[in-house]
Motif scaffolding. Structure first.
Motif, PDB file in Angstrom:
ATOM      1  N   PHE A 441       0.830  -1.202   0.000  1.00 23.32           N
ATOM      2  CA  PHE A 441       0.000   0.000   0.000  1.00 23.32           C
ATOM      3  C   PHE A 441       0.868   1.258   0.000  1.00 23.32           C
ATOM      4  N   LEU A 442       1.892   1.264   0.872  1.00 26.15           N
ATOM      5  CA  LEU A 442       2.751   2.444   0.966  1.00 26.15           C
ATOM      6  C   LEU A 442       3.540   2.675  -0.321  1.00 26.15           C
ATOM      7  N   VAL A 443       4.031   1.594  -0.931  1.00 26.90           N
ATOM      8  CA  VAL A 443       4.816   1.726  -2.169  1.00 26.90           C
ATOM      9  C   VAL A 443       3.943   2.237  -3.309  1.00 26.90           C
ATOM     10  N   LEU A 444       2.754   1.664  -3.454  1.00 33.21           N
ATOM     11  CA  LEU A 444       1.856   2.122  -4.521  1.00 33.21           C
ATOM     12  C   LEU A 444       1.476   3.584  -4.308  1.00 33.21           C
ATOM     13  N   GLY A 445       1.234   3.935  -3.045  1.00 31.32           N
ATOM     14  CA  GLY A 445       0.918   5.317  -2.738  1.00 31.32           C
ATOM     15  C   GLY A 445       2.078   6.249  -3.060  1.00 31.32           C
ATOM     16  N   TYR A 446       3.300   5.764  -2.818  1.00 28.21           N
ATOM     17  CA  TYR A 446       4.470   6.598  -3.083  1.00 28.21           C
ATOM     18  C   TYR A 446       4.662   6.814  -4.584  1.00 28.21           C
ATOM     19  N   VAL A 447       4.338   5.801  -5.372  1.00 22.17           N
ATOM     20  CA  VAL A 447       4.399   5.962  -6.829  1.00 22.17           C
ATOM     21  C   VAL A 447       3.427   7.051  -7.266  1.00 22.17           C
ATOM     22  N   TYR A 448       2.212   7.010  -6.719  1.00 26.61           N
ATOM     23  CA  TYR A 448       1.227   8.058  -7.025  1.00 26.61           C
ATOM     24  C   TYR A 448       1.742   9.419  -6.574  1.00 26.61           C
ATOM     25  N   PHE A 449       2.370   9.457  -5.398  1.00 28.74           N
ATOM     26  CA  PHE A 449       2.939  10.686  -4.859  1.00 28.74           C
ATOM     27  C   PHE A 449       3.970  11.279  -5.820  1.00 28.74           C
ATOM     28  N   LEU A 450       4.829  10.439  -6.369  1.00 29.85           N
ATOM     29  CA  LEU A 450       5.871  10.914  -7.288  1.00 29.85           C
ATOM     30  C   LEU A 450       5.286  11.401  -8.612  1.00 29.85           C
ATOM     31  N   LEU A 451       4.178  10.782  -9.034  1.00 25.09           N
ATOM     32  CA  LEU A 451       3.593  11.122 -10.336  1.00 25.09           C
ATOM     33  C   LEU A 451       2.679  12.345 -10.278  1.00 25.09           C
ATOM     34  N   THR A 452       2.394  12.831  -9.098  1.00 19.10           N
ATOM     35  CA  THR A 452       1.403  13.914  -8.961  1.00 19.10           C
ATOM     36  C   THR A 452       1.998  15.160  -8.301  1.00 19.10           C
ATOM     37  N   ARG A 453       3.229  15.415  -8.556  1.00 20.05           N
ATOM     38  CA  ARG A 453       3.877  16.586  -7.965  1.00 20.05           C
ATOM     39  C   ARG A 453       3.152  17.876  -8.330  1.00 20.05           C
ATOM     40  N   HIS A 454       2.632  17.944  -9.560  1.00 20.49           N
ATOM     41  CA  HIS A 454       1.959  19.165 -10.006  1.00 20.49           C
ATOM     42  C   HIS A 454       0.741  19.471  -9.129  1.00 20.49           C
ATOM     43  N   GLN A 455       0.041  18.438  -8.659  1.00 20.07           N
ATOM     44  CA  GLN A 455      -1.123  18.657  -7.793  1.00 20.07           C
ATOM     45  C   GLN A 455      -0.749  19.444  -6.545  1.00 20.07           C
ATOM     46  N   ARG A 456       0.403  19.118  -5.978  1.00 19.88           N
ATOM     47  CA  ARG A 456       0.822  19.794  -4.749  1.00 19.88           C
ATOM     48  C   ARG A 456       1.304  21.210  -5.019  1.00 19.88           C
ATOM     49  N   GLU A 457       1.836  21.445  -6.225  1.00 20.95           N
ATOM     50  CA  GLU A 457       2.315  22.779  -6.558  1.00 20.95           C
ATOM     51  C   GLU A 457       1.159  23.779  -6.724  1.00 20.95           C
ATOM     52  N   VAL A 458      -0.010  23.294  -7.124  1.00 19.26           N
ATOM     53  CA  VAL A 458      -1.145  24.200  -7.341  1.00 19.26           C
ATOM     54  C   VAL A 458      -2.188  24.067  -6.244  1.00 19.26           C
ATOM     55  N   ALA A 459      -1.885  23.284  -5.200  1.00 23.43           N
ATOM     56  CA  ALA A 459      -2.843  23.087  -4.111  1.00 23.43           C
ATOM     57  C   ALA A 459      -3.033  24.381  -3.332  1.00 23.43           C
ATOM     58  N   PRO A 460      -4.179  24.544  -2.650  1.00 25.29           N
ATOM     59  CA  PRO A 460      -4.428  25.757  -1.858  1.00 25.29           C
ATOM     60  C   PRO A 460      -3.368  25.963  -0.794  1.00 25.29           C
ATOM     61  N   ALA A 461      -2.990  27.200  -0.550  1.00 24.55           N
ATOM     62  CA  ALA A 461      -2.023  27.502   0.496  1.00 24.55           C
ATOM     63  C   ALA A 461      -2.617  27.165   1.851  1.00 24.55           C
ATOM     64  N   ASP A 462      -1.784  26.649   2.712  1.00 27.56           N
ATOM     65  CA  ASP A 462      -2.217  26.305   4.085  1.00 27.56           C
ATOM     66  C   ASP A 462      -1.621  27.326   5.027  1.00 27.56           C
ATOM     67  N   ALA A 463      -2.443  28.261   5.440  1.00 25.52           N
ATOM     68  CA  ALA A 463      -1.942  29.363   6.272  1.00 25.52           C
ATOM     69  C   ALA A 463      -1.337  28.857   7.582  1.00 25.52           C
ATOM     70  N   LEU A 464      -1.879  27.770   8.099  1.00 20.50           N
ATOM     71  CA  LEU A 464      -1.389  27.252   9.381  1.00 20.50           C
ATOM     72  C   LEU A 464       0.004  26.684   9.249  1.00 20.50           C
ATOM     73  N   LEU A 465       0.401  26.327   8.034  1.00 16.36           N
ATOM     74  CA  LEU A 465       1.744  25.791   7.833  1.00 16.36           C
ATOM     75  C   LEU A 465       2.687  26.851   7.290  1.00 16.36           C
ATOM     76  N   GLU A 466       2.178  28.064   7.032  1.00 24.13           N
ATOM     77  CA  GLU A 466       3.032  29.083   6.436  1.00 24.13           C
ATOM     78  C   GLU A 466       3.084  30.321   7.331  1.00 24.13           C
ATOM     79  N   GLU A 467       3.110  30.035   8.623  1.00 23.93           N
ATOM     80  CA  GLU A 467       3.143  31.156   9.578  1.00 23.93           C
ATOM     81  C   GLU A 467       4.474  31.892   9.478  1.00 23.93           C
TER      82      GLU A 467
END
Length: 467
Positions: A441-467
């Motif tokens: 499960f973790l390996v398959l998820g990591y493959v998806y993680f590597l293939l979807t970098r663009h999703q994270r680049e355009v994701a909404p800003a998280d103000a709580l993590l960008e204090e």
């Protein structure tokens, strides 16, 4: 350019916000309710390998791990009150990959715990209605409580508090009803993995029972996923966590000892309804107490089932909002302001697990035992990375606001970390096939993680993590 990107993100955040409506008592209800089904079933599977006395030592070790973990974890929850919980802490400490590991592990924990609880709900209903297929009842439970979670978090939390209080009352009633037949000799007979005296082989059973001792307390950390919906998270969450873990430790010890001392504990060690069966030893099968226990026992199972649906939906929501899962899963219902798509997605996986007997029932374990073990693997990995994140953030961000600081630092988080590593090693040794599936499960998820970098680049800003 950076400010433009930021403004675009801020514009998107309004579609991904949760309402702040939860008070301290509601958070306590969620903390205890998430876990309290662990007092009703699951833990007795540990008797099969460790015996009653051996399991007491395993349970006390795990209780110490959870107590030190919760006191340490609360520092992270109040410092970063974000719906992603462990995912948010690990991402801040270790970057996107750390966030992935914590998020994926938490997702496994919270998505696989509900089907085990739903099967127990089915087993309890089957006692009252022998013609009712437990799996069908389990699916019905999913449909009802997914709908309740979608309607609104305020209603869901109020219901959670109500059923949690009833569940605690019911456990106290159980202990009171079986107390006239309490015999310590029943509890100690064959208490060391089937033997009357301790041997070196007893250690084998005690380590093998670790997943079922963890089930006593599994998912209390889910309160962190309601942090964005808390009115005053920096004050209310510490109170909810500390009082919650103390409540659960006391109930776990009481229920285990009173059930084991009621009669032949070996007949309770591989079933989903040990409390009703223990009560039969004292009051008989047709007693009014017996029927009351079955019906009230459902409240404990429902409290955890309902609460963990709340937990997994917020985890899916947070991961999708940050670009770790498809963005459409982070949509909030326009009227109820709840992550309805995330609620439904986790439910589909859970219902599929319930009807996957041939796939999940292996290695001589029941369907429920294997689902419990899978959920515990996710939890333990998440505990490890959370404690590592605590140490990392203490070094890398010493000036970060910490409304609650882990007491006896670094000893409490260090003990929780070492205990979690020992637990993980023991679980892998005794559950190699489940560990292998978890790793896939973790390996398959990591493959998806590597293939979807663009999703994270355009994701909404998280103000709580960008204090």
């Amino acid at each position: 350019m950076k400010s433009e990107s930021k403004s675009q993100h801020v514009g998107k955040v309004t579609h991904h916000e949760l309402k702040q409506t939860l008070g301290t008592w509601q958070l306590w209800g969620i903390a205890v309710g998430l876990v309290i089904s662990g007092e009703y079933f699951g833990w007795s599977y540990g008797w099969a390998s460790a015996g009653t006395l051996g399991f007491v030592f395993t349970a006390l070790f795990i209780a110490a791990m959870y107590t030190t973990f919760i006191f340490s974890f609360t520092e992270l929850t109040t410092s970063i009150p974000q719906a992603g919980g462990p995912f948010a802490y690990a991402r801040r400490a270790f970057g996107p990959t750390g966030g992935y590991i914590a998020g994926a592990a938490t997702l496994v924990e919270f998505v696989f715990a509900p089907p085990a609880i739903a099967l127990a709900i089915g087993a309890y209903l089957h006692v009252q209605f022998p013609g009712l297929e437990p799996k069908h009842a389990a699916m019905g439970a999913y449909l009802v409580f997914m709908a309740l979670n979608i309607v609104g978090v305020q209603i869901a939390a109020a219901f959670e508090l109500f059923v949690t209080v009833l569940a605690i009352f019911e456990l106290l009633v159980f202990m009171g009803v079986v107390s006239p037949g309490f015999q310590w000799a029943n509890f100690t007979k064959g208490g060391w993995a089937g033997a009357d005296t301790f041997t070196m082989g007893s250690f084998h059973g005690m380590f093998a029972a670790i997943p079922f001792a963890i089930w006593f307390f599994l998912a209390i950390e889910g309160v962190a996923m309601a942090a964005e919906e808390a009115k005053n998270p920096k004050r209310s969450i510490p109170i909810a966590y500390v009082t919650g873990i103390l409540t659960l430790v006391a109930l776990a010890i009481g229920v285990m000892v009173f059930a084991g001392a009621a009669g032949d504990w070996t007949k309770l060690s591989n079933i989903n309804d040990p409390l009703p069966q223990a009560m039969k030893y004292i009051v008989g099968e047709h007693s009014g107490w017996m029927h009351m226990l079955v019906w009230l026992g459902l409240f404990g199972l429902i409290a955890s089932f309902h609460g963990i649906i709340l937990g997994y939906s917020r985890q899916i929501f947070a991961l999708a909002r940050a670009g770790y899962l498809p963005e459409w899963l982070s949509k909030v219902h326009p009227r109820f302001k709840t992550p309805h798509r995330a609620i439904l997605a986790g439910g589909v996986i859970g219902i599929a697990a319930i009807y996957s007997d041939e796939l999940i029932q292996f290695a001589g374990q029941t369907l429920t035992a294997n689902i419990v073990t899978m959920s515990v693997f996710g939890a333990i990995v998440m505990y490890i990375i959370s404690m590592l994140a605590l140490f990392k953030l203490r070094r890398s961000e010493p000036d970060m606001e910490r409304p609650f600081r882990a007491p006896l630092f670094p000893f409490f988080p260090a003990f929780a970390l070492v205990a979690a590593v020992i637990s993980l090693a023991a679980m892998v040794y005794f559950n190699l096939l489940v560990a292998f599936i978890f790793a896939i499960f973790l390996v398959l998820g990591y493959v998806y993680f590597l293939l979807t970098r663009h999703q994270r680049e355009v994701a909404p800003a998280d103000a709580l993590l960008e204090e």
